[in-house]
Design an enzyme around this catalytic site. Structure first.
Site, PDB file in Angstrom:
ATOM      1  N   LEU A   5      52.167  32.014  40.600  1.00 53.04           N
ATOM      2  CA  LEU A   5      52.488  30.219  40.941  1.00 53.04           C
ATOM      3  C   LEU A   5      51.591  30.239  41.155  1.00 53.04           C
ATOM      4  O   LEU A   5      51.986  30.097  42.841  1.00 53.04           O
ATOM      5  CB  LEU A   5      53.927  29.323  39.979  1.00 53.04           C
ATOM      6  CG  LEU A   5      53.954  28.047  39.951  1.00 53.04           C
ATOM      7  CD1 LEU A   5      55.138  27.466  39.526  1.00 53.04           C
ATOM      8  CD2 LEU A   5      54.034  27.816  41.293  1.00 53.04           C
ATOM      9  N   ASP A  59      53.078  16.310  40.968  1.00 51.24           N
ATOM     10  CA  ASP A  59      52.016  15.558  41.672  1.00 51.24           C
ATOM     11  C   ASP A  59      53.611  16.054  42.818  1.00 51.24           C
ATOM     12  O   ASP A  59      54.281  15.311  43.183  1.00 51.24           O
ATOM     13  CB  ASP A  59      51.923  14.291  41.610  1.00 51.24           C
ATOM     14  CG  ASP A  59      51.975  13.408  43.472  1.00 51.24           C
ATOM     15  OD1 ASP A  59      51.772  14.112  43.866  1.00 51.24           O
ATOM     16  OD2 ASP A  59      51.724  11.945  43.203  1.00 51.24           O
ATOM     17  N   ASN A  83      49.877  26.575  48.364  1.00 45.68           N
ATOM     18  CA  ASN A  83      48.513  26.278  48.540  1.00 45.68           C
ATOM     19  C   ASN A  83      48.000  24.516  48.898  1.00 45.68           C
ATOM     20  O   ASN A  83      47.442  24.553  49.720  1.00 45.68           O
ATOM     21  CB  ASN A  83      46.975  26.402  48.076  1.00 45.68           C
ATOM     22  CG  ASN A  83      46.104  26.285  48.035  1.00 45.68           C
ATOM     23  OD1 ASN A  83      45.201  26.722  49.533  1.00 45.68           O
ATOM     24  ND2 ASN A  83      45.374  25.686  47.192  1.00 45.68           N
ATOM     25  N   TYR A 145      48.846  16.885  60.801  1.00 40.97           N
ATOM     26  CA  TYR A 145      48.352  18.037  59.570  1.00 40.97           C
ATOM     27  C   TYR A 145      48.127  19.028  60.964  1.00 40.97           C
ATOM     28  O   TYR A 145      48.772  20.541  59.991  1.00 40.97           O
ATOM     29  CB  TYR A 145      46.568  17.359  59.495  1.00 40.97           C
ATOM     30  CG  TYR A 145      46.258  19.030  58.861  1.00 40.97           C
ATOM     31  CD1 TYR A 145      46.538  18.937  57.325  1.00 40.97           C
ATOM     32  CD2 TYR A 145      45.564  20.061  59.446  1.00 40.97           C
ATOM     33  CE1 TYR A 145      45.524  20.065  56.273  1.00 40.97           C
ATOM     34  CE2 TYR A 145      45.378  21.346  58.715  1.00 40.97           C
ATOM     35  CZ  TYR A 145      45.547  21.106  57.205  1.00 40.97           C
ATOM     36  OH  TYR A 145      44.478  21.998  56.212  1.00 40.97           O
ATOM     37  N   LYS A 149      51.403  22.067  59.311  1.00 37.74           N
ATOM     38  CA  LYS A 149      50.655  23.522  59.385  1.00 37.74           C
ATOM     39  C   LYS A 149      51.330  24.320  60.197  1.00 37.74           C
ATOM     40  O   LYS A 149      52.022  26.004  59.876  1.00 37.74           O
ATOM     41  CB  LYS A 149      49.467  23.364  59.413  1.00 37.74           C
ATOM     42  CG  LYS A 149      48.558  22.988  58.047  1.00 37.74           C
ATOM     43  CD  LYS A 149      49.292  23.612  57.014  1.00 37.74           C
ATOM     44  CE  LYS A 149      48.836  23.288  55.763  1.00 37.74           C
ATOM     45  NZ  LYS A 149      48.701  23.090  54.428  1.00 37.74           N
ATOM     46  N   VAL A 178      36.876  26.415  55.800  1.00 42.83           N
ATOM     47  CA  VAL A 178      36.911  27.208  54.569  1.00 42.83           C
ATOM     48  C   VAL A 178      35.867  25.971  53.916  1.00 42.83           C
ATOM     49  O   VAL A 178      35.819  24.875  53.427  1.00 42.83           O
ATOM     50  CB  VAL A 178      37.849  27.887  53.651  1.00 42.83           C
ATOM     51  CG1 VAL A 178      37.357  28.302  52.232  1.00 42.83           C
ATOM     52  CG2 VAL A 178      39.199  28.157  54.578  1.00 42.83           C
ATOM     53  N   THR A 180      35.080  24.602  50.442  1.00 43.83           N
ATOM     54  CA  THR A 180      35.892  23.762  49.560  1.00 43.83           C
ATOM     55  C   THR A 180      35.399  22.420  49.466  1.00 43.83           C
ATOM     56  O   THR A 180      35.026  21.471  50.449  1.00 43.83           O
ATOM     57  CB  THR A 180      37.341  23.728  49.861  1.00 43.83           C
ATOM     58  OG1 THR A 180      38.125  22.961  50.428  1.00 43.83           O
ATOM     59  CG2 THR A 180      37.484  25.392  50.070  1.00 43.83           C
TER      60      THR A 180
END
Length: 249
Positions: A5, A59, A83, A145, A149, A178, A180
């Site tokens: 998942l 969500d 993720n 942020y 993390k 990255v 993305t």
């Protein structure tokens, strides 16, 4: 056939995990907010790799969304990839408290609740793994942020120390920049980031799967970022904070 998942599965690192795991023969449960895009990605993966792909719109910054995914995890999966996440373009005092608390809900509470939902079944079957996607930002000081993390890394290591073993693994994945949609979605200006610091999502995922197999609790893909983190640990936190603010801007 094992089942994975993945949250935040329609783009970036999440999508790269989906492709890699489908190629490895995993059945997939893909979680994302955008139902139309989610079903499109699920169909593409099923057609390309011939594996079962279950779209699960949710969500994770809401209690209803979290409850829906928790229920699916209790049915049993072999690998959970936490993720889903997002960033803010502004400094701490420029961001609304609603956006900050939503970030904490997604980055911290969702990781906590989904990990707690999946681990009992893994322990009962004596197999399984959890990958919590954090960031190199966890090792530096840069607003909510970075703090969220850092929590993911600490939580993952603490959980690994309690439940991990030869057949159950918990790992925090800490990539750097990255290529993305992440920064574009957050309206962040990335023009000042040196080209050599950018990583490919596929390479990040490959490094993560290798480190998971090795039983690592924390994975920092690429020697460039391993060096940055190692050097950062030698610098006073106050200086790191000042430098981090400049990089963030």
């Amino acid at each position: 056939m094992p089942t994975a998942l993945i949250t935040g599965a329609t783009a970036g690192i999440g999508a790269a995990f989906a492709r890699r795991l489908a190629a490895d023969g995993f059945s997939l449960v893909l979680v994302a907010r955008d139902e139309a895009r989610l079903r499109e990605v699920a169909g593409q993966l099923k057609l390309r790799y011939g594996v079962n792909v279950e779209p699960l719109p949710a969500d994770l910054a809401t209690d209803d969304g979290l409850a829906r995914v928790e229920a699916r995890l209790r049915d049993g999966v072999d690998l959970l990839v936490n993720n889903a996440g997002f960033g803010h373009p502004g400094n701490f005092l420029e961001v609304s408290v609603e956006d900050e608390t939503r970030m904490l809900k997604l980055h911290c509470e969702a990781v906590l609740r989904l990990t707690l939902a999946v681990l009992p079944g893994m322990r009962e079957r004596d197999r399984g793994a959890v990958i919590n996607v954090a960031s190199v930002a966890a090792f530096f000081t840069r607003g909510t942020y970075s703090a969220s993390k850092a929590w993911v890394v600490n939580f993952s290591e603490a959980t690994a120390s309690e439940v991990a073993g030869p057949r159950i693994k918990v790992m925090a994945l800490c990539p750097g920049f990255v290529r993305t949609e992440f920064h574009e979605r957050a309206s962040m200006d990335t023009s000042q980031i040196p080209g050599f610091l950018w990583l490919k999502a596929e390479n990040v995922v490959n490094a993560a799967m290798r480190d998971l197999a090795l039983g690592k609790w924390v994975s920092i893909p690429d020697v460039r970022y391993k060096t940055i983190v190692a050097v950062g640990r030698l610098i006073p936190r106050r200086l790191i904070g000042n430098r981090g603010a400049k990089i963030g801007r």
